[in-house]
Scaffold this motif. Sequence first.
Motif, short mmCIF file in Angstrom:
data_model
loop_
_atom_site.label_atom_id
_atom_site.label_comp_id
_atom_site.label_asym_id
_atom_site.label_seq_id
_atom_site.Cartn_x
_atom_site.Cartn_y
_atom_site.Cartn_z
N ILE A 117 1.12 -1.09 -0.04
CA ILE A 117 0.00 0.06 0.28
C ILE A 117 0.65 1.51 0.12
CG2 ILE A 117 -1.24 0.85 1.07
CD1 ILE A 117 -3.21 -1.71 1.83
N ILE A 118 1.59 1.55 0.91
CA ILE A 118 2.85 2.27 0.86
C ILE A 118 3.74 2.75 -0.43
CG2 ILE A 118 5.06 3.00 1.82
CD1 ILE A 118 4.02 2.04 4.21
N TYR A 119 4.03 1.66 -0.99
CA TYR A 119 4.87 2.24 -2.49
C TYR A 119 3.59 2.51 -3.43
CZ TYR A 119 6.55 0.09 -6.86
OH TYR A 119 7.23 0.15 -8.54
N PHE A 120 2.78 1.29 -3.40
CA PHE A 120 1.37 2.04 -4.75
C PHE A 120 1.39 3.70 -4.39
CE2 PHE A 120 1.26 -2.51 -5.57
CZ PHE A 120 1.54 -2.45 -7.20
N ASN A 121 0.97 3.58 -3.18
CA ASN A 121 0.18 4.95 -3.27
C ASN A 121 1.02 6.28 -3.89
OD1 ASN A 121 -1.04 6.93 -1.25
ND2 ASN A 121 0.76 7.19 -0.32
N TYR A 122 2.66 5.77 -3.96
CA TYR A 122 3.79 6.58 -3.65
C TYR A 122 4.05 6.22 -6.02
CZ TYR A 122 8.13 9.29 -4.48
OH TYR A 122 9.02 10.74 -4.40
N GLN A 212 -6.69 -6.63 -5.55
CA GLN A 212 -7.97 -5.58 -4.71
C GLN A 212 -7.43 -5.03 -3.30
OE1 GLN A 212 -11.27 -6.61 -5.21
NE2 GLN A 212 -10.57 -6.45 -7.75
N VAL A 213 -6.91 -5.70 -2.21
CA VAL A 213 -6.89 -5.07 -1.02
C VAL A 213 -6.36 -3.91 -1.54
CG1 VAL A 213 -4.95 -4.69 0.57
CG2 VAL A 213 -6.55 -7.43 0.34
N VAL A 214 -5.12 -3.43 -2.29
CA VAL A 214 -4.30 -2.53 -2.35
C VAL A 214 -5.25 -1.66 -2.78
CG1 VAL A 214 -2.85 -1.11 -3.91
CG2 VAL A 214 -2.27 -3.49 -2.49
N TRP A 215 -6.28 -1.76 -4.74
CA TRP A 215 -7.17 -1.11 -4.87
C TRP A 215 -7.81 -0.50 -4.13
CZ3 TRP A 215 -12.54 -2.51 -7.36
CH2 TRP A 215 -13.08 -1.65 -8.02
N ILE A 216 -8.55 -1.05 -3.05
CA ILE A 216 -10.30 -1.11 -2.00
C ILE A 216 -9.17 0.39 -1.71
CG2 ILE A 216 -11.75 -1.57 -0.60
CD1 ILE A 216 -11.86 -4.09 -1.79
N THR A 217 -8.53 -0.23 -1.07
CA THR A 217 -7.54 0.83 -0.38
C THR A 217 -6.90 2.22 -0.89
OG1 THR A 217 -6.44 -1.12 1.23
CG2 THR A 217 -5.60 0.78 1.46
N LEU A 218 -7.06 2.18 -1.86
CA LEU A 218 -6.13 3.92 -2.40
C LEU A 218 -7.54 4.33 -3.29
CD1 LEU A 218 -2.45 2.56 -3.48
CD2 LEU A 218 -3.43 3.13 -1.75
N HIS A 219 -9.20 4.03 -2.47
CA HIS A 219 -9.73 4.77 -2.99
C HIS A 219 -10.42 4.10 -4.74
CE1 HIS A 219 -10.10 8.09 0.08
NE2 HIS A 219 -8.43 7.95 -0.18
N ARG A 220 -10.26 3.33 -4.65
CA ARG A 220 -10.89 2.06 -6.37
C ARG A 220 -10.15 2.88 -7.16
NH1 ARG A 220 -14.46 0.41 -1.65
NH2 ARG A 220 -14.97 -1.43 -2.66
N ASP A 321 0.04 12.69 10.32
CA ASP A 321 -0.30 13.51 8.73
C ASP A 321 0.34 12.82 7.61
OD1 ASP A 321 -1.50 16.34 7.08
OD2 ASP A 321 0.82 17.25 6.85
N ILE A 322 -0.08 11.66 7.51
CA ILE A 322 0.57 10.57 6.70
C ILE A 322 -0.89 10.23 5.94
CG2 ILE A 322 1.67 8.68 5.66
CD1 ILE A 322 3.68 9.15 8.29
N SER A 323 -1.14 10.13 4.46
CA SER A 323 -2.24 9.58 4.19
C SER A 323 -1.73 7.79 3.27
CB SER A 323 -2.60 10.86 3.01
OG SER A 323 -4.24 10.29 2.13
N HIS A 324 -2.46 7.06 3.33
CA HIS A 324 -2.37 5.66 2.26
C HIS A 324 -3.87 5.55 1.97
CE1 HIS A 324 1.98 4.83 4.71
NE2 HIS A 324 2.10 5.62 3.90
N GLY A 325 -4.18 6.13 1.31
CA GLY A 325 -5.89 5.55 0.93
C GLY A 325 -6.27 5.91 2.30
#
Length: 481
Positions: A117-122, A212-220, A321-325
């Motif tokens: 999740i951290i990797y795909f957020n960036y 699916q886990v990463v996609w849903i976490t990052l607001h689809r 102040d960190i955003s991960h989805g």
Amino acid sequence: MKRLHIDTDVPNYPSGKWSWDEEADCLKFVPHSEMGEAGERFVQTNGFKFLRTLDEKEETVFRQKYVRPGARYDLETIGLDDVRDLVLFMMPKEFLTMKFVRFVHQPAVHRLFHALIIYFNYFLQLVEFILIRRDETTVASRQMQTHQTSEVKRIWSMYLSQYRLLVARNYSIILKSEGDLKQFYHTKEIVHITANIEDRAFQNQFLAFTIQVVWITLHRRAYFVIEMEMNRLFFSEQFLLNVRQYPEFTPVERSFLYGRNSKIVNYRYQRSPLTQELMNIADEDLPILWIGERIYRGTDTRISELELEYMVPGVQLYMADISHGILGHPKSLYNTILSLDWPSVRYANFSMNYDPYYIVRQPNLHIPNLNTRTVRRMSKSLQQFFKLYSIYEQTSDEVILNWVNRAKVIKHYKAGKSLDGVAKRPTEHPKDTRNVNQIVDKFIDTMGKLRKEIVKDTEPADRVNAAPHYVIKGDERYFRK
């Protein structure tokens, strides 16, 4: 502060879509239960059908039987466990084996989800930057690229490689299959014969589940970008499917996204990008391998930033102040399938001055200093002997068996039978056979989850520079003090 009351008896998410009724000359809401096997009902992930939404009966079953229960300090906040449980409920029934459900509840798998999740957020931020930059260079009034912009791109690419290294470190722990993961290893202990077909099917299912886990976490958002990059990370580019929606990058853009360690050779000798990252680690990036295991004691601010981003629990990210989805967001702003409930967002009165969850604001790329790489090489690195102890509450066999029987439970409820909800419990008057000590022990255990209780650890201090250390219960980690 007003506490959130979570009602698990009735559904609150209208599952369906609005369409225009020609006869009545008005908008009409059509539930998904009346659509049959329409395309809006499912989403294809690596050849597997995942539910895109839930109908009323499925939502009732999910809220009563599978929503994260119990007294917890983070019950009102969205965590990684909430996303995992939602994907478990929406995944195909062929995934529902005891081995697979128990595997996704392992602590090492939980840490891999967190690192991805951290990797795909960036990664998605850099892909967006590339697409914007591509538009700027193709118009008539194109912008000139200077040496400074190239240096900033190299630094951003280095940061992405560091996140990729963190993912590779966590994935290698799973591949070694030590400790609790030994039961999932693909070879038998005595004969050492690999179950190729079974292991390949298990890996494909786990990869689809992870997408699916990463996609849903990052607001689809950016589904095909996530699917393409996830398959590239765990396999390689030679095994990617030819999907029309996958984006295409130029060689310069690929070098920017995939880093200097990405190499394509003959398929017989091709290694996955995660393996390539572990084989070519810069000296200044070696402390990344200890993140989450030992406290960093050097002067490299970049390693400290990575450690903070990785160590802060998902439900407490807004405090740093960190955003991960959607991790760390209040459940009152989301519906059952973890999509934003925009009326609730409007009533929350967020603004640019008050937006702890990055709903009005958007996460952006911070422009680094041009001498960042030089400063990192000159930083001091001290011995890391303060060990961190992770806290992860083990899932009971009863919960695992409940997930395995998910299809039977849904079929049982759709047949018109009761789920023994809250409304029926007061009329049953069950007998409580517990004694006073058992009741007190359960109360103390529940309060330990709701508050941080400091207790002394009993591990012998036989290491060099060892000192009495303490652990904090009720959080996601232990730390030496």
